[in-house]
Motif scaffolding. Structure first.
Motif, short mmCIF file in Angstrom:
data_model
loop_
_atom_site.label_atom_id
_atom_site.label_comp_id
_atom_site.label_asym_id
_atom_site.label_seq_id
_atom_site.Cartn_x
_atom_site.Cartn_y
_atom_site.Cartn_z
N MET A 66 0.83 -1.21 0.00
CA MET A 66 0.00 0.00 0.00
C MET A 66 0.86 1.26 0.00
O MET A 66 0.55 2.24 -0.67
N ALA A 67 1.97 1.24 0.74
CA ALA A 67 2.85 2.41 0.80
C ALA A 67 3.48 2.72 -0.56
O ALA A 67 3.73 3.88 -0.87
N LEU A 68 3.70 1.69 -1.37
CA LEU A 68 4.24 1.91 -2.72
C LEU A 68 3.16 2.42 -3.66
O LEU A 68 3.43 3.22 -4.57
N ILE A 69 1.94 1.98 -3.45
CA ILE A 69 0.85 2.34 -4.34
C ILE A 69 0.38 3.76 -4.10
O ILE A 69 0.23 4.54 -5.04
N ASP A 70 0.14 4.12 -2.83
CA ASP A 70 -0.44 5.44 -2.58
C ASP A 70 0.52 6.47 -1.98
O ASP A 70 0.14 7.60 -1.72
N LYS A 71 1.77 6.08 -1.76
CA LYS A 71 2.80 6.99 -1.24
C LYS A 71 2.43 7.62 0.11
O LYS A 71 2.86 8.71 0.43
N GLN A 72 1.61 6.92 0.87
CA GLN A 72 1.21 7.38 2.20
C GLN A 72 2.03 6.62 3.24
O GLN A 72 2.57 5.55 2.97
N PRO A 73 2.11 7.14 4.46
CA PRO A 73 2.83 6.42 5.52
C PRO A 73 2.20 5.05 5.79
O PRO A 73 1.02 4.83 5.49
N ARG A 74 2.99 4.18 6.35
CA ARG A 74 2.52 2.83 6.68
C ARG A 74 1.27 2.91 7.55
O ARG A 74 1.20 3.69 8.49
N SER A 75 0.30 2.05 7.26
CA SER A 75 -0.96 2.07 7.99
C SER A 75 -0.95 1.09 9.17
O SER A 75 -1.89 1.08 9.97
N ALA A 76 0.08 0.30 9.28
CA ALA A 76 0.17 -0.68 10.36
C ALA A 76 1.65 -1.03 10.59
O ALA A 76 2.52 -0.58 9.86
N MET A 77 1.89 -1.81 11.63
CA MET A 77 3.24 -2.27 11.94
C MET A 77 3.38 -3.73 11.48
O MET A 77 2.40 -4.48 11.51
N ALA A 78 4.58 -4.10 11.07
CA ALA A 78 4.86 -5.49 10.70
C ALA A 78 6.05 -5.96 11.53
O ALA A 78 7.08 -5.29 11.58
N ARG A 79 5.87 -7.11 12.18
CA ARG A 79 6.96 -7.68 12.98
C ARG A 79 6.97 -9.20 12.83
O ARG A 79 5.95 -9.83 12.58
N ALA A 80 8.16 -9.75 13.00
CA ALA A 80 8.33 -11.20 12.90
C ALA A 80 7.83 -11.86 14.18
O ALA A 80 8.06 -11.37 15.27
N THR A 81 7.13 -12.98 14.00
CA THR A 81 6.68 -13.74 15.17
C THR A 81 7.62 -14.91 15.47
O THR A 81 7.49 -15.55 16.50
N GLU A 82 8.51 -15.17 14.53
CA GLU A 82 9.52 -16.23 14.65
C GLU A 82 10.64 -15.85 13.71
O GLU A 82 10.57 -14.81 13.05
N GLU A 83 11.70 -16.65 13.66
CA GLU A 83 12.77 -16.35 12.69
C GLU A 83 12.14 -16.29 11.31
O GLU A 83 11.47 -17.22 10.88
N THR A 84 12.37 -15.17 10.63
CA THR A 84 11.68 -14.91 9.36
C THR A 84 12.64 -14.28 8.36
O THR A 84 13.51 -13.51 8.73
N THR A 85 12.45 -14.63 7.10
CA THR A 85 13.19 -14.01 6.00
C THR A 85 12.18 -13.39 5.06
O THR A 85 11.18 -14.02 4.70
N VAL A 86 12.43 -12.12 4.71
CA VAL A 86 11.57 -11.43 3.75
C VAL A 86 12.42 -10.89 2.63
O VAL A 86 13.60 -10.61 2.80
N LYS A 87 11.78 -10.75 1.47
CA LYS A 87 12.44 -10.19 0.30
C LYS A 87 11.88 -8.78 0.09
O LYS A 87 10.66 -8.59 0.10
N GLU A 88 12.78 -7.79 -0.07
CA GLU A 88 12.35 -6.43 -0.35
C GLU A 88 11.95 -6.31 -1.82
O GLU A 88 12.62 -6.83 -2.70
N ILE A 89 10.86 -5.59 -2.05
CA ILE A 89 10.38 -5.36 -3.41
C ILE A 89 10.17 -3.87 -3.59
O ILE A 89 9.31 -3.28 -2.93
#
Length: 152
Positions: A66-89
């Protein structure tokens, strides 16, 4: 050599998170969407008293778009609940995915529609509960007087 740099620039960065690590916070500017490679991400929002979990995302899930689409600040927080790997896009990669895959674009539209419907449902439920809670709290701490018990 310039071609190598441009192809490297298109390689998405991978971020490794420990349980509890915050990937982004509500209100921050977002330059990336993310895809869960492994592990789980909790998306939550602070309601003034506590964090409310909006969703738990697993392998393959795309989020933060959503932040990429509308250029607005993040609407929520995202956090890992366990060891996690994410890919940036980044925005260019996201546009490339959408251009090359109508199914990915449609899936994203479905997800965005789901966000809106879930938010509307949550607001409706909260509003209904608030009305009920107000009535309860008005009577909850008051004992009945003798006048209240009399039948008129």
């Amino acid at each position: 050599m310039a071609e190598k740099k441009s192809s490297q620039a298109q390689q998405p960065a991978v971020r490794n998170l420990a349980a509890g690590d915050v990937l982004f916070r509500e209100g921050e500017v977002g330059d990336f969407a993310y895809q869960v490679v492994k592990g789980k991400i909790e998306v939550c929002k602070f309601n003034g008293d506590e964090y409310v979990t909006l969703s738990i995302l697993e392998k393959g899930a795309l989020f933060g778009e959503m932040a990429l689409i509308d250029k607005q600040p993040r609407s929520a927080m995202a956090r890992a609940t366990e060891e996690t790997t994410v890919k940036e896009i980044d925005q260019n990669a996201l546009l490339g995915y959408l251009k090359n895959s109508p199914q990915t674009a449609f899936n994203m539209m479905q997800q965005l529609a789901s966000y809106a419907r879930n938010a509307n449902e949550k607001l409706s439920v909260d509003a209904f509960q608030s009305e009920g809670d107000t009535d309860l709290s008005a009577n909850e701490n008051n004992e009945l007087s003798k006048e209240d018990l009399q039948i008129k």
